[in-house]
Scaffold this active site. Structure first.
Site: not given
Lengths: 374, 296, 374, 296
Positions: B212, B251
């Site tokens: 990601e 995150h």
């Protein structure tokens, strides 16, 4: 968690770092007293958490009392609902330096970053003139060692008294970094004054959210939120960002949520909010939906594929939330993972039509948002 | 075959007496994992799923010759639990804890390197070699996600991994070993550090990485391919392609910093070395086919 | 530097370690007030630095006020010139444990030592039943880790509340060890009371002399010296021990001094004092001789073989000392090492007859001590 | 030949601008030691004995490819100076500082081990290979003490070493390399750790150790002989045979603890493995003769 400048500077001061004289005011009428203590010229600094305050006109250098007063009145009337303003003495600046300490994820170490070119956009400098940025890895087992601080300070070629002060400052800043479990501690600009003093012009301190349990000194909540939804999400520790599109996302797992976010864009949809109720929050469906309902949107899209965050538990939560909150807009669910078959049963029993494929769920939400049927 | 863990790996479970610990211990054993014992200070003498509980990892190692430790331990106690496992000589440690303090994680990684050990996690579901063994919290019984096969998978995500592996299985493939390195900014072990193991594993014929935005782990994989450390075909799926710049989306690792770590950067780095990047989870299987990876 | 029990317990208390209630008194008449606060039974504890206070009758358990009072009077009149006495509540003891933290020179690590057999002579136990002593190495980079404290505490098989308290105590004791640069921090006995409390019965804290510069909290000098010479040597940081023999040693280098000590014994002589003025003290010849002259002896023997401690500098110092102090007894010198020929000249010029061989110097000193000629 | 240091070793001097630093640098160079530069923060640009001074060890290493660093640095700054040398990749470090804090020394030894480096000292005169090179503060010009020869000497003392080596020379021998491990309770490197180097050195034909009461360094040498790590003849001189028990006579290392470390214990351990122990410094040479060590 990001601290305000005045909080960061309080921490710095306690750690032995020199900061300019200042008074914090919460009402326009307190400016008189502040000016009496700080004098003019002075800097009027809005206490907000967003970066780029200078460019946004939220920090102003003022030469006269009248100028300072009018600036304070302007700022207290600002759209951002500024609650505190710092009135800070103007420092006689000879030079500006950049200093920060952070964690370098690649190295897995602390990193002291210093540049003799302070006061400007360090991120731009990092791209255009990386050689002007000193990066010193720090082994947290041993801490920042004096020889490292010394090596960097001497490389800046300053007068001896400044070099000594810089060594002390680097070591003190490291203490702050460790003591406050900082993600980032930054002084930009760090002033070297014409009197060869070393003074923190600004102060940024971001405490690692995962360490807040051992950082009891600060409230967990800073009041700098733009919406009620943001505030409530922060209060719960739920990752949340508000946008102005159509689809409210209520997903589990950062990666999956981000991917759903991408898929919505690929399908031509827009996002009302990003909300992630996975991980430690997977039993908070009611709260999560309550927050989503505070954001204007046309549909709420729930996508999960959990392991410890069990599908049946989340399904029960969602059903509970719907029954309690009676949402005023359609809900699309796509709940998979541990005990996913039980989840399907639970959702169906509550009259929902659970989907089982992420792309299908995304397409359905986009269709509804664009006025189509469920 | 598999990497990191198989049916012969002798596992102990730290935090075995907790709710999650006992739940997943049951399923780890069910899958075939050799869980020999557990550790919870003060609970020595108890049995969980028929396995003895000890007060210390040292005792567990002395009694059972443990190779690997699985931690179901709260984030704030994780550093200590990892240090205990390292101190007891264990070289493979998996922690699923979500919320480990950043500075603790830095020290954990440093200590792991010093001990020549692998720490997987935190903020992960762990490691699974379908049909052989697992250390973590995978609902391994979901056949449409955890099918045995020849694709080595590495991931930074939890739920997204299930999404992608479901698509790999739908395309007719299966997984040799899946390693969740975790979503924290400083994981115990990084993607590239596992590549030599996958390269050496005979049953792994291709690699899928699930990444990601943020960080540089995907770029490090590209570097490893360039250096010839990995010669097997690789497909990547990367989340966050349309994420607004500078926003922190869950995150902490997903912060775009200094102009680096955007999904575009990662795509460029990976495609330059011959890897393929899937735009959607569903396309991962298609790209494996395109690379002529056999379905078995 | 060794701290008194009351100082060590102050440190312990501040570190979160439970200590019994106590009052420190400096005069017999303060006992009334102390007993009012502490009650009876109580323990009357002389504050002296020597070990084995119990065996020496310097610590007494007393049941009644009268008993406590007479004990206090006896101790204040003791030969040892006791200055402070601690009146401590008697604890209801269920069990006694031994705990200490020190540095293991062989491992080059910290070492936590614990034994369920506390209150007795741990050195004897180490020889007779070593298996009863738990030794846990500590990596100072990481510090004593909770898992180590926990592993040891659980191995003692105590009730849960005691185990938890022991874990905390080990971790707190380690903090003391590090914060005070301790050579040794010891609690013997550590009481487990009938109420399952964990209480430090005694407290020993030895601060590394080399670290005193960063341990400003305590005076460098403890007043527990038997002679003026000992006190003055301690004040200068000069290693010194007083004996009751004939030859005053004033040597440089611990190894050489010890060897001269041995050689004197081999030659049938006896030692008046050990004094080492080498290393950082090599320019302190005047002070060193002043201290030696305070000790009864028949001859002063000076032996050096220095490198950084230059022979010429020491010779000059000795000549200076002789001229200033006009010693009342013979001086035998054997000065070698860096610039040794210059040293010989300096000594001869001042009318001394420098020797150049250690054994010859020793034999000469022994001969003089036994009434022979120089 | 020699161990640890010879005429090819590239040395930098930390603290070169201090009084002791410059004094001994002169003599190190005079003996033939390749002192290439010095380090004193803030003194970059100066020259001492014709050698350039830098602000950091890193700069010294970059300019001169340094192998070894000699520290003339006060005790309270020694830990930092050693860490700087280790950080710069230097594997041989000698510190003469007398009075290094105990906890600092523990950390120094730990760090040295982690870096696979030797730290000699503190509280020592250093290392000398007579006629070749030295790192330390030896009055090497005193021929009756520092004569080149075939005896490897290790010592815990300073002045006593001169006493003993003078006797070795008087007996007709000389020294290959003399290492003063120092008199502190935790030295950077211990006697036994140098034995493999002496064993491998062709010009060292016998070893003399100069020890004293306290600690276990002499016993560790006996163990090494027993294990065959050292096969060359060894003579020991040990001070403190008549010292009263429990008295602390100068060196902190000289505490008799737990019934161990007495000179008697050391004599027993050494004689059991065939080493000889001299009662007086003068007898060391006699015992070397008794062991048939050639005089050259």
């Amino acid at each position: 968690m990001k601290l305000y400048e005045y909080q960061a500077k309080d921490v710095f001061k306690e750690a032995g770092i020199t900061i300019p004289n200042s008074v914090l005011i919460e009402k326009p009428e307190e400016i008189e007293n502040a000016l009496a203590k700080v004098g003019t010229p002075c800097v009027v600094k809005s206490q907000v958490l967003s970066g780029g305050r200078g460019k946004a006109g939220l920090v102003k250098f003022t030469k006269t009392e009248a100028e300072a007063k009018s600036e304070v009145i302007r700022l207290f009337n600002h759209d951002l609902k500024i609650k505190k303003i710092m009135i800070e003495e103007a420092v006689n600046i000879e030079k500006e330096i950049y200093v920060s300490i952070t964690v370098d994820p690649y190295l897995g170490k602390g990193l002291l970053i210093v540049s003799a070119e302070g006061g400007i956009d360090i991120e731009t400098l990092a791209v255009t003139q990386p050689e002007k940025i000193i990066k010193e890895p720090i082994d947290l087992r041993y801490g920042l060692m004096p020889f490292q601080a010394s090596r960097i300070a001497y490389s800046l070629n300053q007068p001896k008294v400044v070099t000594k002060a810089l060594i002390k400052l680097f070591l003190n800043l490291y203490k702050v970094f460790r003591k406050y479990d900082a993600e980032l501690v930054e002084i930009n600009p760090l002033f070297i004054t014409k009197d060869l003093e070393v003074v923190a012009g600004d102060g940024k301190l971001m405490i690692d959210d995962n360490s807040m349990f051992r950082q009891s000194e600060f409230d967990k909540i800073q009041t700098d939120y733009k919406t009620v939804a943001e505030f409530e999400a922060a209060e719960e520790g739920i990752p949340f960002i508000q946008f102005d599109g159509d689809i409210g996302l209520m997903c589990a797992g950062a990666g999956l949520t981000t991917t759903v976010y991408d898929l919505i864009h690929y399908e031509g949809g827009t996002i009302a909010n990003y909300l992630e109720f996975g991980g430690p929050h997977y039993k908070k469906a009611v709260k999560a939906m309550e927050i989503c309902l505070k954001v204007p949107s046309k549909v709420i899209l729930i996508v999960t594929f959990g392991t410890i965050a069990r599908a049946d538990v989340m399904a029960e939560g969602i059903v509970d939330a719907i029954q309690r909150l009676k949402p005023d807009r359609p809900i699309v669910t796509c709940i998979r993972g541990t005990n996913e078959l039980e989840a399907v049963k639970i959702l169906k029993a509550a009259g929902l039509e659970p989907l089982f494929d992420t792309e299908e769920a995304v397409r359905t939400a986009v269709r509804i948002a664009q006025g189509g049927s469920q | 075959m598999s990497i990191f863990i198989d049916q012969n790996t002798k596992v102990c479970v730290q935090g075995i007496t907790g709710k999650e610990g006992s739940f997943w211990t049951k399923h780890m054993i069910e899958l075939g994992t050799q869980v020999l014992c557990g550790v919870t200070p003060g609970k020595e003498g108890q049995f969980i799923e028929g396995k003895p509980v000890y007060n210390s990892v040292k005792a567990a190692v002395e009694h059972h010759g443990i190779d690997a430790s699985m931690l179901f331990v709260p984030p704030r106690l994780t550093k200590d639990a990892v240090m205990e496992a390292l101190d007891a000589g264990i070289k493979k440690i998996v922690t699923i804890a979500d919320g480990i303090p950043l500075h603790d994680m830095v020290l954990i990684r440093q200590a792991a390197k010093e001990h020549n050990a692998f720490v997987v996690g935190g903020n992960t579901s762990g490691v699974i070699s379908p049909k052989l063994a697992m250390m973590g919290s995978f609902p391994h019984w979901i056949e449409r996600v955890y099918k045995k096969g020849n694709i080595g998978v590495m991931t930074r995500s939890g739920s997204l991994t299930n999404e992608v592996t479901a698509m790999i299985v739908e395309a007719g493939y299966g997984v040799s070993t899946l390693i969740g390195v975790g979503g924290d900014p400083v994981p115990g072990t990084r993607f590239a550090e596992f590549l030599p193991l996958y390269e050496a594993d005979k049953e792994t014929e291709a690699i899928v990485i699930i990444g990601e935005l943020g960080g540089t782990m995907e770029e490090e994989v590209a570097d490893a391919i360039k250096e010839g450390i990995l010669t097997k075909p690789l497909v990547a799926f990367l989340g966050g392609r349309t994420a607004p710049k500078g926003q922190k989306m869950g995150h902490a690792g997903a912060i775009i910093s200094g102009g680096k770590g955007s999904v575009e950067d990662k795509i460029t780095a990976l495609t330059e070395v011959g890897a393929l990047v899937a735009e959607r989870p569903r396309l991962v299987g298609k790209l494996l086919e395109k690379l002529n990876v056999a379905k078995k």
